[in-house]
Design a protein around this motif. Sequence first.
Motif, PDB file in Angstrom:
ATOM      1  N   UNK A   1       0.848  -1.130  -0.061  1.00 59.87           N
ATOM      2  CA  UNK A   1       0.272   0.100  -0.015  1.00 59.87           C
ATOM      3  C   UNK A   1       0.993   1.291   0.050  1.00 59.87           C
ATOM      4  N   UNK A   2       0.290   2.334  -0.584  1.00 59.37           N
ATOM      5  CA  UNK A   2       1.040   3.785  -0.424  1.00 59.37           C
ATOM      6  C   UNK A   2      -0.089   4.502   0.512  1.00 59.37           C
ATOM      7  N   UNK A   3       0.738   5.073   1.425  1.00 55.25           N
ATOM      8  CA  UNK A   3       0.023   5.596   2.584  1.00 55.25           C
ATOM      9  C   UNK A   3       0.577   7.245   2.351  1.00 55.25           C
ATOM     10  N   UNK A   4      -0.292   8.211   2.794  1.00 51.95           N
ATOM     11  CA  UNK A   4      -0.046   9.581   2.745  1.00 51.95           C
ATOM     12  C   UNK A   4      -0.232  10.250   3.968  1.00 51.95           C
ATOM     13  N   UNK A   5       0.815  10.375   4.648  1.00 52.18           N
ATOM     14  CA  UNK A   5       0.452  11.166   6.041  1.00 52.18           C
ATOM     15  C   UNK A   5       0.018  12.545   5.877  1.00 52.18           C
ATOM     16  N   UNK A   6      -0.781  12.950   7.021  1.00 49.70           N
ATOM     17  CA  UNK A   6      -1.314  14.280   7.075  1.00 49.70           C
ATOM     18  C   UNK A   6      -0.248  15.521   7.488  1.00 49.70           C
ATOM     19  N   UNK A   7      -0.364  16.520   7.039  1.00 48.04           N
ATOM     20  CA  UNK A   7       0.325  17.769   7.820  1.00 48.04           C
ATOM     21  C   UNK A   7       1.573  18.031   7.299  1.00 48.04           C
ATOM     22  N   UNK A   8       2.085  17.529   6.407  1.00 46.46           N
ATOM     23  CA  UNK A   8       3.463  17.772   5.536  1.00 46.46           C
ATOM     24  C   UNK A   8       3.389  18.870   4.561  1.00 46.46           C
ATOM     25  N   UNK A   9       4.154  19.821   4.705  1.00 45.96           N
ATOM     26  CA  UNK A   9       4.382  20.863   3.756  1.00 45.96           C
ATOM     27  C   UNK A   9       4.731  20.469   2.359  1.00 45.96           C
ATOM     28  N   UNK A  10       4.071  21.004   1.349  1.00 45.98           N
ATOM     29  CA  UNK A  10       4.537  20.646   0.017  1.00 45.98           C
ATOM     30  C   UNK A  10       6.158  21.558  -0.255  1.00 45.98           C
TER      31      UNK A  10
END
Length: 274
Positions: A224-233
């Motif tokens: 799976x590919x997980x995207x955590x919240x709250x990281x800046x672009x």
Amino acid sequence: MRIISLSSIPPRFAKLAPTLKSLVDQIGPINEIRLYIPKRYRRFPEYDGSLPAVPDGITIVRPDDDMGPASKVLFATREFRGKDAQILFCDDDKVFEPDWASRLFLAQKERPNECVALIGKDVPKAFATSTPFLPRAVRKRKLTLALRARRLHYKVATKVFGAEVRRPMPTLIERGGYADIFQGLGGVVVRPEFFGDLAYDIPNVLWTVDDYWLSGMLAVKGIAIYLPAGLAEPFSTGAHEVSSLYRATIEGANRAEANRRCIEYLQEHFGIWR
């Protein structure tokens, strides 16, 4: 073991300094930062073998041949196969926040059997079906009131007072979750065993769309590919528009067509995203 890995192309060598500096300036333990510069490039047959200037803390690695944009990760995963390593790969035209690497490494450590990426997306619903992993990541509205206020402060600080501060960038994920395709521009953490031998046999045209190809290789293995919240672009450097693949037509296919061909190939040969 924590490794940061990236690659570059000759036309961008003179513009790598901001990206490399942001990598060297990362906080938290990092064992090595590897910059892969192949001895030969398929897009640049005239390449004379010269190397970019790099700061202390960057190791240049010279593979014989070029795997296209996937060079930023596939050489490293092959070299560290069988070792307990996290490999964070990224693009060569971004500047990253100082805690970028430590936060992504930590997020992947908490999910050792999953890939973790800062940015991602799902396959087009018109002709493909998403992976079953739930919950899905929820994107955040980019220009919030808080971000507008921070950018106003940034403009005053830089233009009025001449301060040297980073331009505030938006956080992209409001609620952490899964996506079908990682976008390497934000940074992606994998383990060496995530990519088997199949990942290195990249068909013609498909080598230009590494995000789709490599995400598909993960899906084939059920990773799976997980995207955590709250990281800046991260924000782009002057290298972003130099010989960019996203604007190129290669072997008769532009970026959108190459993405579609990649999805169709993976559907046909591996039964994913169907």
